[in-house]
Write a protein that holds these residues in place. Structure first.
Motif, mmCIF file in Angstrom:
data_model
loop_
_atom_site.group_PDB
_atom_site.id
_atom_site.type_symbol
_atom_site.label_atom_id
_atom_site.label_comp_id
_atom_site.label_asym_id
_atom_site.label_seq_id
_atom_site.Cartn_x
_atom_site.Cartn_y
_atom_site.Cartn_z
ATOM 1 N N ASP A 148 -1.902 5.188 -3.278
ATOM 2 C CA ASP A 148 -1.889 3.977 -4.094
ATOM 3 C C ASP A 148 -2.236 2.773 -3.219
ATOM 4 O OD1 ASP A 148 -1.458 1.912 -5.797
ATOM 5 O OD2 ASP A 148 0.715 2.194 -5.998
ATOM 6 N N THR A 149 -3.392 2.150 -3.492
ATOM 7 C CA THR A 149 -3.788 0.977 -2.697
ATOM 8 C C THR A 149 -3.837 -0.281 -3.577
ATOM 9 O OG1 THR A 149 -6.125 1.468 -3.084
ATOM 10 C CG2 THR A 149 -5.157 2.351 -1.067
ATOM 11 N N SER A 150 -3.129 -0.248 -4.700
ATOM 12 C CA SER A 150 -3.217 -1.371 -5.647
ATOM 13 C C SER A 150 -2.621 -2.666 -5.091
ATOM 14 C CB SER A 150 -2.540 -1.006 -6.968
ATOM 15 O OG SER A 150 -1.191 -0.615 -6.736
ATOM 16 N N LYS A 151 -1.593 -2.543 -4.250
ATOM 17 C CA LYS A 151 -0.953 -3.748 -3.706
ATOM 18 C C LYS A 151 -1.532 -4.045 -2.321
ATOM 19 C CE LYS A 151 3.504 -5.306 -2.005
ATOM 20 N NZ LYS A 151 4.561 -4.711 -1.205
ATOM 21 N N LYS A 152 -1.989 -5.259 -2.121
ATOM 22 C CA LYS A 152 -2.567 -5.637 -0.831
ATOM 23 C C LYS A 152 -1.460 -5.734 0.233
ATOM 24 C CE LYS A 152 -4.953 -9.364 1.528
ATOM 25 N NZ LYS A 152 -5.345 -10.773 1.504
ATOM 26 N N VAL A 153 -1.697 -5.167 1.409
ATOM 27 C CA VAL A 153 -0.695 -5.240 2.485
ATOM 28 C C VAL A 153 -1.342 -5.699 3.790
ATOM 29 C CG1 VAL A 153 0.763 -3.397 1.531
ATOM 30 C CG2 VAL A 153 -1.002 -2.807 3.200
ATOM 31 N N GLU A 154 -0.528 -6.316 4.662
ATOM 32 C CA GLU A 154 -0.973 -6.614 6.032
ATOM 33 C C GLU A 154 -0.240 -5.667 6.973
ATOM 34 O OE1 GLU A 154 -1.976 -10.464 8.570
ATOM 35 O OE2 GLU A 154 0.197 -10.147 8.559
ATOM 36 N N LEU A 155 -0.996 -4.901 7.743
ATOM 37 C CA LEU A 155 -0.402 -3.939 8.680
ATOM 38 C C LEU A 155 -0.196 -4.576 10.047
ATOM 39 C CD1 LEU A 155 -2.767 -0.943 7.762
ATOM 40 C CD2 LEU A 155 -0.410 -1.260 6.969
ATOM 41 N N GLN A 156 0.988 -4.359 10.605
ATOM 42 C CA GLN A 156 1.284 -4.863 11.956
ATOM 43 C C GLN A 156 1.032 -3.732 12.949
ATOM 44 O OE1 GLN A 156 1.953 -8.005 12.679
ATOM 45 N NE2 GLN A 156 1.972 -8.629 10.530
ATOM 46 N N PHE A 157 0.043 -3.940 13.813
ATOM 47 C CA PHE A 157 -0.463 -2.908 14.733
ATOM 48 C C PHE A 157 -0.129 -3.359 16.151
ATOM 49 C CE2 PHE A 157 -3.665 -0.802 17.236
ATOM 50 C CZ PHE A 157 -4.188 0.258 16.504
ATOM 51 N N TYR A 158 0.618 -2.539 16.902
ATOM 52 C CA TYR A 158 1.056 -2.961 18.242
ATOM 53 C C TYR A 158 0.458 -2.106 19.347
ATOM 54 C CZ TYR A 158 4.317 -6.617 16.955
ATOM 55 O OH TYR A 158 4.850 -7.804 16.519
ATOM 56 N N GLU A 167 -11.866 -3.901 1.779
ATOM 57 C CA GLU A 167 -12.712 -3.190 0.819
ATOM 58 C C GLU A 167 -12.291 -1.716 0.683
ATOM 59 O OE1 GLU A 167 -17.362 -2.156 0.577
ATOM 60 O OE2 GLU A 167 -16.911 -4.184 1.281
ATOM 61 N N ASP A 168 -12.033 -1.077 1.831
ATOM 62 C CA ASP A 168 -11.736 0.361 1.821
ATOM 63 C C ASP A 168 -10.306 0.687 1.388
ATOM 64 O OD1 ASP A 168 -14.287 0.835 2.797
ATOM 65 O OD2 ASP A 168 -13.659 0.923 4.895
ATOM 66 N N LEU A 169 -9.342 -0.167 1.815
ATOM 67 C CA LEU A 169 -7.929 0.204 1.656
ATOM 68 C C LEU A 169 -7.063 -0.891 1.032
ATOM 69 C CD1 LEU A 169 -7.527 1.742 5.231
ATOM 70 C CD2 LEU A 169 -7.640 3.054 3.113
ATOM 71 N N ASN A 170 -7.699 -2.025 0.657
ATOM 72 C CA ASN A 170 -6.945 -3.191 0.168
ATOM 73 C C ASN A 170 -5.853 -3.576 1.168
ATOM 74 O OD1 ASN A 170 -6.398 -5.294 -1.562
ATOM 75 N ND2 ASN A 170 -4.959 -4.123 -2.833
ATOM 76 N N ALA A 171 -6.241 -3.565 2.449
ATOM 77 C CA ALA A 171 -5.283 -3.894 3.516
ATOM 78 C C ALA A 171 -5.972 -4.757 4.571
ATOM 79 C CB ALA A 171 -4.768 -2.616 4.170
ATOM 80 N N THR A 172 -5.164 -5.572 5.253
ATOM 81 C CA THR A 172 -5.643 -6.253 6.459
ATOM 82 C C THR A 172 -4.728 -5.833 7.598
ATOM 83 O OG1 THR A 172 -4.271 -8.181 5.986
ATOM 84 C CG2 THR A 172 -6.573 -8.266 5.239
ATOM 85 N N VAL A 173 -5.152 -6.116 8.818
ATOM 86 C CA VAL A 173 -4.358 -5.703 9.972
ATOM 87 C C VAL A 173 -4.222 -6.866 10.936
ATOM 88 C CG1 VAL A 173 -6.375 -4.819 11.231
ATOM 89 C CG2 VAL A 173 -4.119 -3.954 11.807
ATOM 90 N N ALA A 207 10.050 3.648 12.171
ATOM 91 C CA ALA A 207 10.964 3.789 11.032
ATOM 92 C C ALA A 207 10.982 2.512 10.185
ATOM 93 C CB ALA A 207 12.365 4.112 11.534
ATOM 94 N N SER A 208 10.694 1.353 10.817
ATOM 95 C CA SER A 208 10.764 0.063 10.099
ATOM 96 C C SER A 208 9.588 -0.169 9.153
ATOM 97 C CB SER A 208 10.819 -1.090 11.115
ATOM 98 O OG SER A 208 9.605 -1.132 11.858
ATOM 99 N N SER A 209 8.516 0.634 9.256
ATOM 100 C CA SER A 209 7.330 0.403 8.436
ATOM 101 C C SER A 209 7.579 0.728 6.962
ATOM 102 C CB SER A 209 6.161 1.247 8.937
ATOM 103 O OG SER A 209 5.069 1.151 8.047
ATOM 104 N N LYS A 210 7.112 -0.177 6.091
ATOM 105 C CA LYS A 210 7.193 0.072 4.640
ATOM 106 C C LYS A 210 5.820 0.482 4.100
ATOM 107 C CE LYS A 210 11.010 -3.200 4.011
ATOM 108 N NZ LYS A 210 11.231 -3.372 5.466
ATOM 109 N N ASN A 211 4.856 0.624 5.024
ATOM 110 C CA ASN A 211 3.480 0.911 4.607
ATOM 111 C C ASN A 211 2.929 2.169 5.270
ATOM 112 O OD1 ASN A 211 3.372 -1.728 3.302
ATOM 113 N ND2 ASN A 211 3.182 -2.573 5.367
ATOM 114 N N ALA A 212 3.751 3.206 5.347
ATOM 115 C CA ALA A 212 3.372 4.392 6.131
ATOM 116 C C ALA A 212 2.043 4.998 5.681
ATOM 117 C CB ALA A 212 4.484 5.434 6.060
#
Length: 532
Positions: free
Chosen positions: A62-72, A94-100, A366-371
């Protein structure tokens, strides 16, 4: 120094290669990187990484909700990171409705920052893992989310791209917690030195501790304004762990002063407080007294490599072949009259282990809500050529060009905002897409020779569970910093007294309990794996 027959043979075969590399370092005036890939293992079929690119298919999540991924990532961000991130985000939206958001720890106190990232509960969606960041222990303690069930759903291409035996090798307690890199390489250490200065003053080639020390002495005598040995405040990892790997034959940098020899894995001893440690600390004091290291070494935050490429220091006690090559590229652009030499430790001690799949990976905390989205994004980083080339090499025509199939940096390391692998993206290397500079042919020659004497890494799969001694472990860490680090740096006047004080404080912190519990777990692992 004792040398195995295999290693001795390899030495004679390799002399020409070492000479070749130092010559390469001198005369390769263009910033090219080696073309064909001898390290490729199980690269995907040509179409595998471009399926979604060509068909525009969305992943089965499900990619309907846009998310920002925190990448470390660990280390320091390249200068051009903002524009690279912007270009990645155009595709990811465009591909995943996500930014990083690409975040970096810097190399200063990275281990404390890493601990905080995983312990504070703050939102982190993807984080670098390795055995040297204690992946096994963190996985065992529940710091990462298991990936077994979401991999086939969120990242089916990645799931089939990574070989089954690698997925198996990174499992902790039967579950996958990280995505391993598939590039086969050696990150074994080797001496690095200014070869032009060695030739100029007719100094010995560093091949063991004795010849390395003679080289440092020669630099001190002939180049009084230069520091012979590049070192910084991380004397535990960069000085003692590296020194032990050439002066002894340990299986790796084990914690709490525990020593296990590669040849006798069931024989667990304490290096701390031993005659061997005392001897090593006497050597460090001699190096400090002779001026091979700076007096304020425990305050130095610069990377070891920068001190050599800038001309402030003449040698590194140890670095791996790939990073050595990166230094060569930098020096060619800024000081074409300098040369660097390299001698891999395995040629001296006979232990060459290719990296374990645990060595470079990415986990979902474990803290990620966007696995699911995080995993789908990471699949893009590895298997989609557009994402992979952009995040490994920057923008073609701006940061690099390809000449005769080789990578070539545009400008030099000062003017270029994104050097080769500028994001420290070792974990998402894809052997099918990798670009190499011409000098890398020399690194591959080293890898080919190490292949001939390679021995398996049988021990990285060990996962320590420190629940039973967590408080003692925290206390011991402070004791190490206060009493052992100055000894390691050669700054304690009386080594014997200093070591006795450290041992007394370590025992008060609970060293005996920690070592006993760790040893019990270690022996159980060795028995369980059937390691002789």
């Amino acid at each position: 120094m004792h040398m195995t027959k295999k290693a001795a043979k390899a030495v004679s075969m390799l002399l020409s290669i070492i000479v070749f590399i130092t010559v390469l370092a001198a005369c390769g005036s263009n910033n090219n990187n080696g073309g064909s890939n001898s390290g490729a293992t199980n690269a995907p079929k040509e179409t595998e990484g471009t399926t979604t690119e060509e068909t525009g298919e969305k992943p089965g999540i499900d990619t309907s909700k846009k998310v920002e991924l925190q990448f470390y990532m660990l280390g320091d961000a390249p200068k051009d990171i903002a524009s690279i991130q912007e270009q990645v985000n155009k595709m990811a939206l465009e591909d995943l409705n996500a930014t990083v958001k690409f975040n970096y720890t810097s190399w200063t106190d990275w281990d404390q920052k890493y601990k905080l990232l995983l312990g504070s509960g703050q939102q982190v969606d993807l984080i670098f893992t390795a055995e040297w960041t204690q992946y096994q222990s963190y996985a065992k303690k529940g710091a990462f989310q298991p990936l077994d069930e979401i991999l086939p759903v969120a990242a089916p291409t990645l799931n089939s791209y990574v070989p089954a035996d690698m997925w198996e090798a990174v499992k902790i307690d039967g579950k996958i917690f990280t995505v391993p890199a598939t590039y086969k390489e050696y990150v074994t250490n080797g001496f690095v030195w200014r070869e032009d200065l060695r030739e100029k003053y007719n100094l010995p080639k560093p091949v063991d501790v004795a010849t390395f020390e003679q080289y440092l002495e020669g630099i001190k005598k002939n180049e009084p304004t230069m520091t012979p040995l590049s070192m910084n405040s991380d004397v535990k990892t960069n000085l003692m762990d590296v020194y032990k790997s050439i002066a002894h034959t340990p299986i790796g940098a084990l914690p709490y002063g525990i020593e296990v020899d590669y040849k006798t894995p069931s024989d667990v001893t304490s290096y701390w407080g031993s005659d061997a440690q005392k001897e090593d600390l006497v050597t460090m004091k001699r190096w400090q007294d002779n001026g091979y290291m700076v007096k304020n070494v425990l305050a130095v935050k610069d990377t070891l490599q920068d001190q050599v490429t800038s001309g402030r220091a003449a040698a590194l006690l140890g670095d791996n072949p790939t990073r050595f090559n990166d230094m060569v590229i930098k020096i060619q652009a800024t000081h074409p009259d300098w040369k660097l030499g390299y001698h891999p430790f395995p040629l001296t001690n006979g232990i060459a282990t290719p990296v374990h799949p645990i060595h470079n990976g990415f986990a979902i905390p474990a803290s990620s809500k966007n696995a699911e989205r995080a995993l789908a994004f990471y699949e893009k980083m590895v298997t989609d050529k557009r994402y992979n080339l952009l995040t490994q090499y920057g923008v073609e025509g701006k940061n690099y060009e390809i000449k005769d199939g080789y990578y070539s940096m545009i400008g030099d390391s000062n003017s270029n905002g994104f050097a080769r692998e500028g994001m420290n993206g070792w974990a998402w290397r894809n052997p099918e897409y990798m670009l190499f500079d011409k000098n890398y042919d020399g690194v591959k020659a080293i890898f080919d020779e190490l292949d001939k004497i390679q021995t398996p890494d049988k021990f990285t799969g060990f996962a320590e569970d420190y629940t039973a001694y967590q408080a003692e472990r925290a206390a011991l860490e402070q004791v190490e910093k206060q009493y052992l680090f100055p000894l390691n740096a050669g700054l304690v006047k009386n080594v014997e007294d200093g070591l006795a004080t450290f041992m007394e404080k370590a025992n008060q912190a609970g060293l005996e309990k920690i070592q006993a519990e760790y040893t019990k777990q270690w022996l159980a692992y060795v028995a369980d794996q059937g390691i002789k």
